[in-house]
Write a protein that holds these residues in place. Structure first.
Motif, short mmCIF file in Angstrom:
data_model
loop_
_atom_site.label_atom_id
_atom_site.label_comp_id
_atom_site.label_asym_id
_atom_site.label_seq_id
_atom_site.Cartn_x
_atom_site.Cartn_y
_atom_site.Cartn_z
N PRO A 46 -2.56 11.57 7.67
CA PRO A 46 -2.95 10.51 6.74
C PRO A 46 -2.37 9.16 7.15
N THR A 47 -2.85 8.12 6.50
CA THR A 47 -2.34 6.78 6.77
C THR A 47 -1.02 6.54 6.04
N LEU A 48 -0.85 7.24 4.91
CA LEU A 48 0.29 6.97 4.03
C LEU A 48 0.63 8.22 3.22
N VAL A 49 1.90 8.38 2.90
CA VAL A 49 2.33 9.44 1.98
C VAL A 49 2.97 8.77 0.76
N ILE A 50 2.55 9.21 -0.43
CA ILE A 50 3.21 8.80 -1.67
C ILE A 50 3.85 10.04 -2.25
N THR A 51 5.14 9.99 -2.50
CA THR A 51 5.82 11.20 -2.95
C THR A 51 6.72 10.98 -4.16
N ASP A 52 6.72 11.97 -5.03
CA ASP A 52 7.68 12.06 -6.12
C ASP A 52 9.04 12.45 -5.54
N ASP A 75 6.86 7.01 12.00
CA ASP A 75 6.56 5.65 11.53
C ASP A 75 5.55 5.60 10.39
N ILE A 76 5.17 6.72 9.85
CA ILE A 76 4.18 6.70 8.77
C ILE A 76 4.81 6.08 7.51
N PRO A 77 4.10 5.18 6.83
CA PRO A 77 4.66 4.63 5.59
C PRO A 77 4.79 5.72 4.51
N VAL A 78 5.92 5.72 3.83
CA VAL A 78 6.16 6.68 2.74
C VAL A 78 6.63 5.90 1.52
N ALA A 112 -1.92 -0.14 -5.83
CA ALA A 112 -2.93 -0.35 -4.79
C ALA A 112 -2.54 -1.49 -3.87
N ALA A 113 -1.95 -2.55 -4.45
CA ALA A 113 -1.52 -3.69 -3.64
C ALA A 113 -0.41 -3.27 -2.68
N ALA A 114 0.53 -2.45 -3.17
CA ALA A 114 1.62 -1.98 -2.31
C ALA A 114 1.08 -1.10 -1.19
N VAL A 115 0.11 -0.26 -1.53
CA VAL A 115 -0.49 0.62 -0.52
C VAL A 115 -1.19 -0.22 0.55
N ARG A 116 -1.94 -1.23 0.12
CA ARG A 116 -2.63 -2.08 1.10
C ARG A 116 -1.62 -2.79 2.00
N ARG A 117 -0.53 -3.23 1.39
CA ARG A 117 0.44 -4.00 2.16
C ARG A 117 1.11 -3.15 3.24
N VAL B 179 7.87 -2.36 -8.32
CA VAL B 179 7.54 -2.03 -6.93
C VAL B 179 8.52 -2.74 -6.02
N GLU B 180 9.17 -2.00 -5.15
CA GLU B 180 10.08 -2.60 -4.18
C GLU B 180 9.78 -2.03 -2.80
#
Lengths: 120, 182
Positions: A46-52, A75-78, A112-117, B179-180
């Protein structure tokens, strides 16, 4: 379309993440904990991982450490998405290699903004 | 198993307002709230003598309202997550947690469905998160006064005939939605 892996042991929160990020134009896959995420990541990139953070079997800290130990995901964004707000845990996530820290309940537009950034 | 709450001396009372969640193992603590169409979920893990309560207004934000800071906490999708996570971070597990649901009254003619929708949302959330619902006192046309002793799981829920508005909204947690990027 950018693909995001959403890792959370709450099915309801995964559904909310899927709805929010799909509406923002992302493709979302789900895993119920860090171990399930690693199993899925064996065959996907994936392009990004979002995790609890707080999850059974393998928590968010453990997942980030496992990802950073692998060349493919070094280097994947998490992004960490959690109800936790303690500075100590935030610092621990940062040291483990997290890209960002978002406190639940999240603002869908800010998320969504943070993900795009971090995936630009 | 949760059971009727006895009145005990030297209790410390904390009122759970709309959008608030609290978890405690303090034997002197009593969590209380007043519910109309709102829902309160009580969770108790008997293996830890740990319990908690939340209080939410509606299942999900109306279109265009979820972005408001301070609004999100009043909705069930967030309030349930916060309560469950607070229990989990104190060592509880979904397998041993037991849930009660209270409130969801249909107080006014024009709001007939709101209480019922709130209760259904909470049932669905608990089922999706595989948390066992062991007691429910929802619906009807009367408000409720609810007390939970979190360390024992004992609950007292009284129906009240007079008009009782749902508790005023709690101040939002200062960090929610923050958000940080590192």
């Amino acid at each position: 379309m950018k693909q995001i892996l959403a890792v959370d042991d709450s099915m309801s929160m995964r559904m909310l993440l899927r709805a929010s990020l799909t509406a923002a134009g992302f493709k979302v896959e789900e895993a119920e904990d860090g171990r399930a995420a690693l199993e899925w990541l064996d065959n996907n990139s994936p392009t990004l991982v979002i995790t609890d953070i707080n999850m059974p079997r393998l928590d968010g800290f453990g997942l980030i450490a496992e990802l950073r130990a692998r060349d493919r995901f070094r280097d994947i964004p998490v992004l960490v998405l959690t109800t936790e707000s303690s500075p100590e845990k935030k610092a621990r996530a940062r040291e483990a290699g997290a890209t960002g820290w978002i406190v639940k309940p999240f603002d869908p537009e800010k998320l969504a903004a943070a993900v795009r950034r971090v995936t630009h | 198993m949760l059971s009727a709450l006895a009145t005990e001396p030297r209790t410390r009372r904390h009122t759970i307002m709309q959008g608030e969640s609290e978890v405690s193992s303090d034997q002197r603590m009593v969590l209380s709230t007043v519910l109309g169409s709102c829902i309160a979920c009580c969770l108790f893990d008997p293996t830890l003598a740990l319990g908690g309560m939340n209080h939410f207004l509606l299942p999900t934000p109306p279109e265009g309202r979820g972005e408001d800071r301070g609004e999100a906490e009043r909705y069930g999708i967030y309030a349930m997550e916060v309560l469950v996570n607070a229990m989990l971070t104190r060592g509880a597990s979904r397998a041993t947690m037991r849930a009660h649901l209270y409130g969801g009254a249909n107080l006014h003619e024009g709001m007939r469905a709101i209480g019922s929708k709130n209760a259904q949302f909470a049932r669905d959330f608990l089922a999706a998160d595989r948390i066992q619902l062991v007691r429910e006192d929802t619906g009807g046309v009367l408000a409720r006064r609810l007390e939970l002793q979190p360390a024992s799981g004992r609950v007292r829920c009284r129906h009240v005939a007079e008009h009782v508005p749902d508790g005023r909204p709690a101040a939002p947690p200062p960090s929610s939605g923050h958000v940080e990027l590192f």
